[in-house]
Enzyme design. Structure first.
Site, PDB file in Angstrom:
ATOM      1  N   GLY A  21       0.823  -1.203   0.000  1.00 43.60           N
ATOM      2  CA  GLY A  21       0.000   0.000   0.000  1.00 43.60           C
ATOM      3  C   GLY A  21       0.858   1.253   0.000  1.00 43.60           C
TER       4      GLY A  21
ATOM      5  N   ILE B 297      -0.414  -4.824   5.605  1.00 41.82           N
ATOM      6  CA  ILE B 297      -0.033  -4.518   4.221  1.00 41.82           C
ATOM      7  C   ILE B 297       1.341  -5.085   3.886  1.00 41.82           C
ATOM      8  CG2 ILE B 297      -1.502  -2.494   4.132  1.00 41.82           C
ATOM      9  CD1 ILE B 297       0.938  -0.741   4.616  1.00 41.82           C
ATOM     10  N   GLY B 298       1.765  -6.031   4.713  1.00 45.21           N
ATOM     11  CA  GLY B 298       3.074  -6.635   4.494  1.00 45.21           C
ATOM     12  C   GLY B 298       4.050  -6.260   5.590  1.00 45.21           C
ATOM     13  N   THR B 299       3.538  -5.461   6.518  1.00 47.35           N
ATOM     14  CA  THR B 299       4.371  -4.968   7.607  1.00 47.35           C
ATOM     15  C   THR B 299       4.609  -6.028   8.664  1.00 47.35           C
ATOM     16  OG1 THR B 299       2.276  -4.100   8.385  1.00 47.35           O
ATOM     17  CG2 THR B 299       3.762  -2.555   7.363  1.00 47.35           C
TER      18      THR B 299
ATOM     19  N   GLY C 157       0.595   1.697  12.939  1.00 46.06           N
ATOM     20  CA  GLY C 157      -0.203   0.479  13.019  1.00 46.06           C
ATOM     21  C   GLY C 157       0.201  -0.460  14.144  1.00 46.06           C
ATOM     22  N   ALA C 158       1.474  -0.774  14.211  1.00 47.49           N
ATOM     23  CA  ALA C 158       1.919  -1.759  15.200  1.00 47.49           C
ATOM     24  C   ALA C 158       1.658  -1.244  16.608  1.00 47.49           C
ATOM     25  CB  ALA C 158       3.403  -2.046  15.001  1.00 47.49           C
TER      26      ALA C 158
ATOM     27  N   LYS D 126       7.745   2.380  19.099  1.00 45.74           N
ATOM     28  CA  LYS D 126       7.440   3.490  18.194  1.00 45.74           C
ATOM     29  C   LYS D 126       7.401   2.975  16.761  1.00 45.74           C
ATOM     30  CE  LYS D 126      10.758   6.125  19.974  1.00 45.74           C
ATOM     31  NZ  LYS D 126      11.576   7.231  20.524  1.00 45.74           N
TER      32      LYS D 126
ATOM     33  N   GLU E  86       8.439   3.505   8.506  1.00 43.11           N
ATOM     34  CA  GLU E  86       8.865   4.602   7.643  1.00 43.11           C
ATOM     35  C   GLU E  86      10.180   5.238   8.102  1.00 43.11           C
ATOM     36  OE1 GLU E  86       4.638   6.371   6.217  1.00 43.11           O
ATOM     37  OE2 GLU E  86       4.988   6.279   8.354  1.00 43.11           O
TER      38      GLU E  86
END
Lengths: 323, 171, 741
Positions: free
Chosen positions: C246, C473-475, C516-517, C693, C697
């Site tokens: 994504g 999303i692949g994370t 997300g995490a 955290k 990215e």
């Protein structure tokens, strides 16, 4: 993709009588058909024709069936041993998957990667004669610096064809009327001129059956491809060179260039400049300057002029030292 | 038109539009959705299948051209319950993220090792006259037709190296 | 509802105790076997075997104007075509993240190859061809395509950051600075280019709309689709269990989703639409190009006294989103007097929206290059220069940092990389045709915690199932949620199942902004605590001190299997995390450092990455394997941004010229050597109950600048106009390098 009638030929003669667009690897034709840049009404599947062998000719050359895949050709021991520049060029092109599908004959007929050729809403004389050329004045990073016209500045994207050009390959065809003919590759391609949609000398219904390589060219073989990523990208500039030394002098030289023009570029004058000379930097610069004497940048691709110059000098230096 | 495709050892009779790509025949008509469509133009490798043992882009070929060919898709390599060693190695080495390019990477890797096994050279092979060995550079060059936007490349190379019998890619 | 508001720093938790021993470990992905075997279903792949129809988009052939007419007669005459939908309900592109809906076209063309109509047919091949037969007439208008022309300049919205943040009087301070650095950097537009093109399968049964779509953020999807279709949101279910990448481009709802829903309602048949790769490039979203002026005042001794980062970026009419290139400049480096500002230059090009690390990914290409230039001018090692300019508090707000390990990362990286061995002057290290250089850059990524919730159900046999509307999303979301629940509840990993991507599940933060995490993971933490309280109460034990391991509750000398506590009854609890005062009282970000070695070819100007190391500190790492993979992803995006990616907009007509994966170059295997990632042991008790955290990215932030700094160190060519393609290097390569070759 427009609807088409599909038929499968089991012999060259049948392919000819079926009439229509021949499909072999399909890696470029289907790409273009999906976008309706190519719109054949009839498709003749020639993949079952017995044209997938590489045979030795009496004079030490090789006859390559038009359906031999790029991978098989690149891996053939005779090609690797005697025509290394061709293996190298093939391996520098596309991806493993594409090379496994793309055929020798089809590769010669690859069409340009010009972004405006690929965008059907844009003018393109190659796609739609008379509509204009959007690449002139547009994004023309990958476009031609030699032999272009005011109608078209596209380049030929093949690597294989560049090496074939340096090797003096001959295209063997069967015409629609059943007659065979031979077209030296150096006469096979056309410059864009006023008819950029006509890219080669093949006539309607004419089928490439073999590509013949003359007897091996001795010497140092090199194919140098410069591109925007380390693999899986089309050439910005490529140089195929075969140089044979005799002592400290250049005995024979064969040079061809990709990424510079509407066709794989060969200029015998350059080779004549080299033969009989002692390799030195000044000579290489003179040859490069001769290659590029009429070069014309289009803006975004101006860099190809110094890039081609530097690459050729480097290749000649390597080839004369390696030979 | 009618065509029979032999996929993963099973024959499938189909009545399809001649325009149907081998990829779409599998995905839209046979429920074999393991092979992915990432670009439909041979630019990404997500659709990689083996045809007669060689890897190809299934998006750039017509299904009707493949009668009598032996086609292998990712489903034919192994199942979730019984993974092919290459698939297991991808899991172990985290050789994927979103998973979309993964079937193509896995099938391509299997095909690629076959090519090395047959002595095929590559763009990075130093001396193409003598042959080639498996190395990180060889894997990277030969797998460059399989894009991974999540960029699992380092782990994919580790996964393939391990599956090829090497423990860890030499740095 | 069990709720935790992040008002205070978190103390020791069960995650710190690590009784089960699964948190942080590199557990293989929960869904891994499905992905490698091709059996994880993506949106397009649902309803296999059902009688479905296929949609194909008709694109506009101009960039700006009014649609005079859409003539679908020829298309509708093609056998198999069910309908052609055109008119105002067609959407321009994807929706902006969390927007009420996507922008409809309303009879206008806003950008080249914008959707104008959609053809629905019984076969994909039929729809594709029929789309070519739809004739559209336009009144074309003059468009604006060039950021540099600045034809229309306007204020951005206040998302994704407050666009203009100033402090003191920068102009005066800069005028007085001993050394004035003033350079302009440009970054091109980029495409996220996730491997899975946006795709949707939609099924209308006359009453309910069921939608499988590739979407990062499910919570807003039913509401958006309700606006587009008129179907009540509570009659719309959206599924997104697997997403083929994504990177922000699927935070908004894709045009495929809207049009597949319109198609299924119109035809009564389930409709599948997968965007073509060309559609993805021209009808979803992109990252806006930027022009960034960086001005930094420095003392001769090397102290930064004032800092300005002013950005122009583009977006299309009606879009306030902007590429916030200055997002890290607010807090990364000191200076009493400061400007961080952004303008939107309005262009008639596909809308710009979120793309992996909005802001840092482009802004730090500029600022980290600037730091390198200043260090060189001062004769300082770039590592030392950063060490000298490490602020103690957020220089914009004076807020304390929650935790900031930038210098630790830089020092660890320098040591591991062998930084002291770098060439001292450009052009001084050469191997054959290749010049070798090293560069470094800082990394920082602002941390956010979002509201998120999750349900955990424990079945009578003691198995736990986590359910949340979160996406993966692949994370690695499936896996880390499994690990958190397993660690908290004392269960082996294989006793925990995770179900994601269903709009009926507990609403979640979705996957974006690296939150997300932390957000979804914290909701699982909260739910786990509630479940533990319930278990404890049933055996009369103290929840705080109850030990849970391998499916047993251990209290005093009692060791009771969960099944015995549950006595045949399932328990379900829901937990929710909310951001709180900690977000205001501390400034939160992840930090890191990149070190790169490149080789630049003296003949051709080609650059090859030889080594790349990223050291990161992002609080608790939940799964070292998936976290490392995320960092690889960031590093490799950095390679793409530094060397090859460039979404070319034709300034004459607005066409995105290189709208496919052949000509828009993303890195391939051969571009990428084996990479190194080191994650420091770290905790940030202010960030979330997990003390973690965002990491997804972090690694892209600054990495491209480490590469271009290395290019400078190799060959003496400064790149301020990204990407560093060979032509730009060649143009400035001193000729004597070639002579020596």
């Amino acid at each position: 993709m427009r609807p088409f009638e599909y038929s499968r030929a089991s012999s060259v003669g049948e392919a000819r009588t079926l009439g229509g667009r021949f499909i072999a690897g399909g890696t470029n034709l289907l790409d273009l058909m999906k976008l309706e840049i190519e719109t054949p009404e009839k498709i003749v599947d020639i993949t079952r024709l017995p044209l997938n062998e590489i045979k030795e000719t009496g004079d030490g050359g090789l006859k390559i069936g038009a359906l031999v895949t790029n991978s098989v050709l690149a891996a053939d021991e005779r090609i690797r041993r005697d025509h290394e520049v061709l293996s190298r060029a093939l391996l520098a092109g596309a991806s493993g998957q594409l090379r496994n599908k793309a055929s020798t004959g089809g590769n010669l007929l690859q069409r340009t990667r010009c972004g405006y050729f690929y965008e059907t809403s844009q003018p393109c004389n190659k796609r739609e004669p008379g509509s204009g050329c959007a690449a002139i004045g547009g994004f023309n990073r990958i476009h031609a610096i030699l032999g272009a016209s005011t109608n078209c500045i596209a380049t030929h994207p093949s690597d294989m064809a560049v090496a074939m050009m340096a090797l003096d390959a001959v295209v063997e065809t069967e015409q629609a009327d059943g007659h065979n003919r031979e077209i030296p590759l150096r006469d096979f391609y056309r410059l864009p001129g006023d008819t950029p949609h006509i890219e080669n000398e093949l006539k309607d219904g004419e089928l490439i059956v073999n590509i013949r390589l003359p007897k091996p060219k001795a010497g140092y073989h090199v194919y140098r491809k410069v591109r925007d990523r380390a693999s899986y990208a089309f050439a910005l500039v490529s140089v195929a060179a075969i140089v044979k030394m005799d002592g400290s002098e250049i005995a024979e030289a064969s040079l061809a260039f990709g990424g510079l023009a509407h066709k794989p570029w060969r200029d015998p004058k350059l080779e004549a400049m080299l033969v009989g000379q002692t390799p030195k930097r000044k000579l290489f610069e003179d040859v490069a300057d001769a290659l590029l004497a009429d070069a014309q940048g289009q803006g975004e691709n101006d860099f190809k002029i110094p890039l081609a110059r530097r690459t050729l000098i480097s290749v000649l230096s390597e080839a004369t030292q390696g030979a | 038109m009618n065509v029979t495709l032999s996929i993963n050892g099973r024959d499938h009779a189909l009545d399809i539009d001649p325009r149907t790509s081998l990829l779409d025949a599998c995905r839209d008509h046979l429920g074999l959705t393991g092979s992915k469509k990432g670009c439909d133009h041979g630019q990404c490798g997500a659709c990689t299948m083996l045809v007669n043992g060689r890897r190809i882009n299934a998006c750039l070929t017509l299904a009707v051209m493949h009668e009598n060919d032996a086609i292998t898709t990712v489903e034919g390599l192994g199942t979730a319950e019984n993974l092919h060693p290459m698939q297991a190695s991808f899991v172990e080495h985290d050789g994927y993220q979103c998973g979309y390019c993964t079937p193509g990477q896995v099938v391509s890797a299997v095909g690629m090792l076959g090519e090395i096994g047959d002595g095929w050279p590559s763009h990075v092979t130093k001396d193409i006259k003598t042959g080639t060995e498996i190395s990180g550079d060889e894997i990277r060059e030969r797998m460059s037709g399989n894009l991974c936007r999540c960029s699992a490349y380092p782990n994919i190379v580790d996964a393939i190296s391990a599956a090829a019998g090497k423990t860890k890619e030499p740095a | 509802m069990n709720k935790h508001v992040m008002d205070e720093a978190i103390g020791e938790t069960r995650l710190d105790r690590g009784t089960q021993g699964v948190i942080g470990k590199g557990a293989p992905r929960y869904e891994g076997k499905l992905k490698v075997s091709g059996t994880a279903p993506y949106a397009y792949e649902y309803l296999a075997g059902e009688d479905v129809a296929y949609g194909f988009i008709v694109p506009a052939s101009i960039a700006k104007g009014t649609i005079r007419s859409v003539d679908a007669t020829k298309a509708e005459a093609v056998p198999g075509v069910l309908t052609v939908i055109s008119g105002d309900r067609i959407v321009r592109a994807a929706s902006q993240p969390m927007a009420p809906a996507a922008q409809t076209i309303d009879g206008e063309v806003f950008h080249y190859n914008q959707p104008v109509a959609v053809v629905i047919a019984d076969r994909f091949e039929t729809a594709r061809h029929a789309a070519k037969l739809v004739k559209v007439d336009y009144d074309a208008k003059e468009g604006r395509f060039d950021i540099a022309a600045r034809t229309t300049v306007r204020e951005p919205a206040s998302m994704p950051m407050e666009p203009n943040q100033t402090r003191g009087d920068f102009e005066s301070a800069f005028a007085k600075a001993e050394i004035q650095y003033d350079q302009t950097f440009t970054t091109p537009s980029y495409q996220a280019a996730a491997m899975e093109p946006h795709a949707t399968t939609a099924k209308w049964d006359g009453e309910r709309l069921t939608v499988w779509t590739s979407h990062q953020l499910l919570e807003t999807a039913p509401g958006q689709l309700s606006k587009h279709t008129g179907v009540d949101a509570d009659k719309i279910t959206v599924h997104s269990p697997y997403i083929g990448g994504g990177f922000g481009s699927k935070l908004g709802l894709g045009p495929d989703a809207v049009m597949a829903c319109l198609g299924t309602i119109a035809t009564g048949k389930p409709v599948k639409i997968a965007l073509t790769r060309q559609n993805v490039f021209q009808a979803t979203s992109r990252r806006g190009e930027t022009v960034q002026r960086v001005r930094i005042g420095v003392t001769k001794a090397g102290k930064i006294t004032c800092f300005a980062h002013e950005t122009d970026t583009t977006n299309s009419p009606g879009n306030g989103f902007f590429e916030p290139s200055g997002i890290s400049s607010v807090f990364l480096y000191p200076g009493e007097d400061r400007i961080v500002s952004h303008n939107i230059v309005e262009t008639d090009v596909l809308m710009a929206s979120a793309c992996r690390a909005p802001g840092e990914a482009t802004g730090m290409l500029a600022t980290e290059g600037a730091l390198d230039e200043i260090a060189e001018q001062l004769g300082l090692d770039p590592v030392e220069f950063r060490r000298m300019n490490e602020p103690e508090v957020n220089p914009q707000t004076d807020t304390p940092f929650s935790s900031r390990r930038l210098i630790d990362c830089i020092e660890e990286g320098a040591r591991r990389f062998g930084w002291s061995d770098r060439p001292k002057t450009p052009g001084s290290r050469r191997e054959g045709e290749w010049l070798i250089g090293m560069g470094m850059a800082s990394a920082s990524r602002k941390n956010d915690l979002m509201e998120s919730s999750a349900e955990i159900e424990m079945s009578p046999d003691g198995r736990a199932t986590v359910r949340t509307g979160m996406t993966d999303i692949g994370t690695g979301t499936y896996t880390i949620l499994q690990q958190i629940a397993a660690e908290m509840l004392g269960l082996p990993l294989d006793m925990v199942d995770v179900e994601l991507g269903d709009s009926r599940f507990a609403p979640s933060s979705g996957s974006g902004g690296s939150w997300g995490a932390n957000s979804a993971g914290s909701s699982v933490y909260v739910a786990s605590l509630a479940l533990i309280r319930e278990l404890a109460s049933r055996i009369d034990a103290d929840a705080e001190t109850l030990t849970l391991k391998d499916g047993h509750a251990i209290s005093g000398n009692r060791q009771i299997p969960f099944a015995d506590i549950l006595k045949g009854e399932a328990i379900s609890v829901t937990g929710k995390i909310e951001p709180g005062k900690q977000a205001e009282e501390t400034h939160q970000a992840s930090y890191g450092a990149h070190f790169c070695e490149v080789a630049v070819n003296v003949v051709t100007g080609e650059t090859r990455i030889r080594r790349l190391l990223t050291v990161g500190a992002a609080g608790r790492i939940l799964n070292e394997k998936t976290a490392t993979s995320q960092c690889y992803g960031g590093q490799i995006w950095g390679i793409g941004y530094a060397l090859e990616e460039d979404l070319v907009i034709d300034k004459r007509n607005g066409l995105i010229v290189n709208h496919d994966l052949a000509e828009y170059h993303v890195p391939v295997h051969a571009d990428v050597p084996q990479l190194d990632v080191v994650l420091l042991e770290d905790r940030d008790p202010h960030a979330s109950p997990l003390a973690g955290k965002g990491i997804g990215e972090l690694a892209i932030a600054g990495v491209g600048a480490a590469i271009t700094n290395a290019i400078y160190n190799a060959c003496g060519v400064r790149i301020r106009d990204y990407p560093a393609t060979l032509d730009k290097i060649l143009a400035e390569l001193p000729d004597d390098y070639l002579t020596a070759a």
